[in-house]
Structure formats: structure tokens, C-alpha cells
Design an enzyme around this catalytic site. Structure first.
Site, PDB file in Angstrom:
ATOM      1  N   TYR A   1       7.992  18.457  66.154  1.00 53.19           N
ATOM      2  CA  TYR A   1       7.114  18.263  67.307  1.00 53.19           C
ATOM      3  C   TYR A   1       5.648  18.356  66.901  1.00 53.19           C
ATOM      4  CZ  TYR A   1      10.886  18.420  70.786  1.00 53.19           C
ATOM      5  OH  TYR A   1      11.989  18.143  71.546  1.00 53.19           O
TER       6      TYR A   1
ATOM      7  N   HIS B   1       8.850  24.958  71.742  1.00 49.40           N
ATOM      8  CA  HIS B   1      10.152  25.565  72.028  1.00 49.40           C
ATOM      9  C   HIS B   1      10.219  26.998  71.489  1.00 49.40           C
ATOM     10  CE1 HIS B   1      12.413  21.442  72.475  1.00 49.40           C
ATOM     11  NE2 HIS B   1      11.393  21.582  73.307  1.00 49.40           N
TER      12      HIS B   1
ATOM     13  N   HIS C   1       8.727  16.061  82.816  1.00 47.95           N
ATOM     14  CA  HIS C   1       8.903  15.433  81.505  1.00 47.95           C
ATOM     15  C   HIS C   1       8.452  13.967  81.524  1.00 47.95           C
ATOM     16  CE1 HIS C   1      11.249  19.008  80.646  1.00 47.95           C
ATOM     17  NE2 HIS C   1      11.253  18.684  79.378  1.00 47.95           N
TER      18      HIS C   1
END
Length: 560
Positions: free
Chosen positions: A280, A273, A164
Site C-alpha cells: 500500500y 491496516h 471505499h
């Protein structure tokens, strides 16, 4: 396979490839006579990147000095730096059971994202100033950069838990690009180029893609970093080979992906996701369009199909947003009614021309942009006699999102559900804790002047159109601790029913779902729900509603 993610200390184009990778001959420029055009195009891409970055606002010198001094830096005799540690915020997650999260909070503004943001602010101020301010910015930037290298942010470093990195490192990539001449003057350009290549994961570009599409975050955080890692190379042959790798990776990422993987789908939805996730997609589309713009009109431009896919998804966003806001059913874990598209992305997409490269400006995208923004269009658009488009009218089914959109004049209706493939809502610890019923058949009417949702005073049992169990807030609150007190972070529950979708026919349409609540909570709520949209009439039907609980089962159409 990480055997050739980076080569030390010297690299030639013939050294880049092993048996797991694409041969260099397939990507190196040919013939040599084309190198002049290639060099011009590389210079064009670099100038565009400068232009894109230098439009950002600068920060006052007093603020830069204060933020710089907070790091308490000093130089050792051997040239290394001493100062406060650079703490990558994700380190704490590795030691969550030891209170790592609390440690991360205690570090506060000494995180990796903070120092990289400061370096970008300094770089922007340096490039937009002169004299003593410019000299001082160079000094501060080099000291901060040496400190990050000393702290382990150097090519080849693993530091135990590198994941990340995107959001924390993205300012680093742009900062060092803006300061590339200063890096060369201080003998740091090669080390920094290698660090950018390493931390942006540019090694992935050397591999022939094995699946279409890519993660939405990559467009938002890694794309420019990987491009910077190429542009910082001094070897022209090597740089061109890597740039062709970059284009292959980027072009593949823009292709329509399979199933629930990211990012772009045939119906115009944008996945992250494992769901259509506009919050996003806004950043991902901005990054993807920026990449398209940087490369357009050069020998390194992406394919027509890639351009068309991205354009389709950007233009679809204006369908499921009324003016700029999307419905709360698409909010993910942020049910605040404020989620919105970015008109500037449309403006930049229009500048990329049409996908078939026959027109220098995409007039349909210009028309959409003019409707979406009250700001003055760019000077390039002012020269064109293009009127703003009318608000879209019709009915659209988005099967990858269990979403239908019905529009007339300046109002929009969105109806959304979930299924065994598309989760209901995203809940994190501390985010959307009462959103259990968000997409149990959500019907939202949006006017141009308002999103139709207000967080203050909202009754979380009464999302319009949803069939739900009337619960006290203490029972409605999500239970995120899935295994134990120290485990579990998020909740994205599915149904075991597959039927949830809609159809569009002659500007009208119908939508339906078979609802079954998840066993994690009660698991007994069932219903058949359908919505029929005829011009300015919406017919909502419910049947076979069952619930084995003493609580009331409700289907509200609105909140007062």
C-alpha cells in the site's frame, strides 16, 4: 459534523465556516498585493498537474468506441441520458447475505471504476489528438459524464453506501480536470466541481486536524481529487482559501502519526491496516510525492518537517528492499515475491529539492534513483554529475515493523516477527490462505538478481527461520468464517507477547522475539528466538520451544 461539507447554490469565502470549523480569515490570502503571486502559483500547480497526467499512454479510437458503445447510451428529450446502470462495486457488500457479491460479479465491466477509467482514457486521447478524433472524444466524454450524473454521482448524493470510493473514483477526478475547458463549454463545470468536491470528501479539509497523519489510501486516491476540486473553482478568493485548506490537510497528513494509525513513522516505516505495509505504501508514497511536487517552490508548499518525513520513508524503502524487491515477510496478503518499490517516485522526489529548500534538486535522492533503475534518468538528472550510490551497507532496526535488515555489498538479510501490537500476516478469503507462519521469525536472504522466493512448489510449513507446527495443508488453511458462513472477510492475528524487536550497533545488530501462536488455532506453540548479525555471519538461536500437539515442531533455515 456534515453541516457544511458543501454549500448550495452559491458560496462566498465568508460562508464557508461555522462554529465547528477554522475561521476563513485564518486562511484567506493577505494582503491583496500578494494575489498576483498567488495567482501565478495556482497557475503553476495547474500546469504541473497537466504535465503529470498527460504523460500517460493514450488508447486507440477503435477501442474507445467499442468500450463506449458497451454502455448503450442515448439521450432523452429532457437532455438526461439513458443507458446501462453504473454499478458501484461496493454496493454488493451491503447485501452480501442476499448474494450481493454474485450480483457484483455479474455486472462485470459495467462498474463505476470501469466507466471512470474509460472517461480518463477518452480525456487523454482528446488532449493528445486533434480534428475529428478530438471532436468525437468530446462527444463521448460528455455523454458518459452526463450519464454518471444521472446515475446519482452528483454532489449531495448518498446512494445508501458510499464507502471505499477512492479506487473507483480516482480516474474520474483526473479525467474531468483534463476536460475542464470542455466542461465549461457545455455548462457542466460547476456541477462537476461540486461532484468532485463531494465524492473526494473535500469537506474534511475545512476542519482543523485533530490528529497527526492520515490514511495511506488518501494519498493514493483522494489527494489529487481534492486538489482538482479546488483548481476547478472560478472564484479566485474562494479557490485560494480552499487551497490553503488543502495544504493544511496534506501537511498534517505527512506528519508522523501515533501508534498504529497511518501513515508515516519515525523509523521510516509506512503504515496501513495497522502495520507496515509496503504494497500500500508504494501507491501512497507515489501520491504523496506527486502532491509534494505539485506544490514545491510555491507559496503553497508544505512545511520542511512534512517534506523531511516523506523523504525519510521513501529513502527507507530502499533499505528494506534489495534493489527493488521487498522480502516476502512484508508482503501482507500477497506472498508472491514480486512486491517492489517504484524508482520513478525517487526521481520525482528528487525534483522537489531538499526539504530546507536550499537546493533545487535533492542529490542524495538522485543517487539512490540511479542505483535503483536501469532506465536512463530524466534529462534534468543527466545534466548533473551525480554518481549512483553504492548499495547500502549496515544494519537497520525497524521497531514499528518487528523487522531488522542486515546488508553487505549486494545482498540483504531480513528477519521479521510479530507481537501483541504488530500482526503476523494478512489473510483474506482467497488470498494468502496458507500464510499462517509467515512471520514466526522469518529469515530471508535476498540477492540482487532474485527475491529469494518462488511461489511454485513452495512449502507453506517451511518459511525459513520460522518456528512452526508441521501440518497438512487442509489443517494449515485459514478459517476465515469467524462467526457464520456469511460473515468474516479477513484475518490478521496478533500474539499476546509484546517482545519482538532488534537493535543496530556499528553496522551489526541483533533481533529477538518471544513467540506464542494464536488461540484461534492451537495456541500452544511457544519459543524464544534470536538472530545475531556479524558482518557475513548470521547466528540463529532458539530456546524454550514448546508445543502441546502431536504434530512435529520445526525451525527450517531454508527450503531445498
Amino acid at each position: 459534523d456534515h453541516r457544511d461539507l458543501h454549500s448550495f447554490p452559491t458560496r462566498r469565502s465568508s460562508d464557508l465556516w461555522n462554529d465547528t470549523l477554522q475561521p476563513a480569515s485564518a486562511l484567506t490570502p493577505s494582503p491583496t498585493s500578494n494575489m498576483r503571486r498567488v495567482d501565478r502559483d495556482v497557475a503553476t500547480i495547474g500546469r504541473r498537474l497537466d504535465r503529470m497526467l498527460l504523460t500517460r499512454k493514450t488508447v486507440a479510437m477503435s477501442r474507445l468506441e467499442s468500450d463506449f458503445n458497451a454502455w448503450q447510451l442515448s439521450r432523452n428529450a429532457d437532455g438526461t441520458m439513458r443507458g446501462r446502470p453504473v454499478f458501484f462495486e461496493r454496493y454488493g457488500e451491503t447485501y452480501e447475505h442476499l448474494g450481493g457479491g454474485a450480483y457484483a460479479a455479474e455486472i462485470g465491466d459495467m462498474g463505476l471504476a470501469k466507466i471512470n477509467g474509460l472517461m480518463l482514457d477518452i480525456a487523454l486521447t482528446c488532449r493528445n489528438s486533434s480534428g475529428a478524433d478530438s471532436v468525437r472524444c468530446c462527444e463521448m466524454f460528455i455523454d458518459l459524464l452526463r450519464h454518471t450524473l444521472d446515475q446519482g454521482f452528483h454532489a449531495g448524493s448518498g446512494m445508501g453506501t458510499l464507502h471505499h470510493l477512492g479506487y473507483s473514483m480516482r480516474d474520474y477526478y483526473t479525467a474531468v480536470y483534463l476536460m475542464r475547458d470542455v466542461l465549461a463549454d457545455h455548462g457542466l463545470k460547476q456541477d462537476v466541481q461540486r461532484a468532485v468536491e463531494w465524492f473526494s470528501g473535500a469537506g474534511e479539509m475545512k476542519h482543523v486536524p485533530t490528529s497527526l497523519g492520515m490514511d495511506m489510501d488518501a494519498f493514493n486516491t483522494n489527494l489529487v481529487g481534492r486538489l482538482v476540486s479546488v483548481l476547478l473553482m472560478d472564484d479566485a478568493i474562494l479557490r485560494t482559501s480552499y487551497l490553503r485548506c488543502f495544504v493544511r490537510w496534506f501537511d498534517n497528513g505527512l506528519q508522523l502519526s501515533d501508534g498504529l494509525s497511518g501513515s508515516f513513522k519515525p523509523d521510516g516505516t509506512a503504515f496501513h491496516h495497522c502495520n507496515h505495509y509496503p504494497a500500500y505504501a508504494v501507491g501512497g508514497m507515489r501520491g504523496a510525492v506527486n502532491g509534494l511536487w505539485l506544490l514545491h517552490g510555491t507559496t503553497f508548499r508544505v512545511s520542511q518537517q512534512a517534506h523531511e518525513n516523506l523523504r525519510s520513508c521513501v529513502m527507507a524503502m530502499r533499505i528494506y528492499c534489495n534493489v527493488c524487491h521487498w522480502p516476502v515477510s512484508l508482503c501482507g496478503r500477497h506472498p508472491d515475491g514480486r512486491g517492489s518499490l517504484q524508482p520513478a517516485t525517487f526521481a520525482r522526489l528528487a525534483e522537489c529539492g531538499t526539504p530546507n529548500a536550499t537546493c533545487a534538486v535533492d542529490t542524495a535522492v538522485v543517487a539512490a534513483y540511479k542505483r535503483l533503475t536501469a532506465d536512463a534518468p530524466t534529462s534534468k538528472f543527466l545534466q548533473l554529475a551525480i554518481d549512483a550510490e553504492n548499495a547500502p551497507t549496515g544494519h537497520w532496526a525497524f521497531p514499528y515493523s518487528c523487522l531488522d535488515v542486515h546488508r553487505r555489498s549486494d545482498w540483504m538479510l531480513a528477519v521479521k516477527g510479530h507481537s501483541r501490537y504488530i500482526w503476523n500476516t494478512e489473510i483474506y478469503r482467497g488470498c494468502n490462505l496458507y500464510g499462517r507462519y509467515l512471520n514466526y521469525g522469518n529469515i530471508q536472504v535476498m540477492l540482487p538478481s532474485q527475491s529469494g522466493f518462488s511461489h511454485d512448489g513452495w512449502d507453506w510449513n517451511h518459511f525459513p527461520g520460522t518456528t512452526s507446527t508441521l501440518l497438512p495443508l487442509s489443517s494449515l488453511r485459514a478459517d476465515i468464517g469467524n462467526i457464520g458462513d456469511d460473515s468474516g472477510y479477513e484475518e490478521m492475528l496478533l500474539s499476546d507477547e509484546s517482545f519482538c524487536n532488534g537493535i543496530a550497533l556499528s553496522d551489526n545488530g541483533a533481533w529477538g522475539m518471544v513467540l506464542h501462536s494464536h488461540d484461534k488455532y492451537d495456541g500452544t506453540l511457544r519459543a524464544h528466538k534470536s538472530v545475531f548479525c556479524f558482518d557475513n555471519r548470521i547466528v540463529c538461536l532458539g530456546s524454550d520451544i514448546r508445543n502441546q500437539t502431536d504434530a512435529h515442531t520445526i525451525t527450517p533455515l531454508c527450503q531445498e
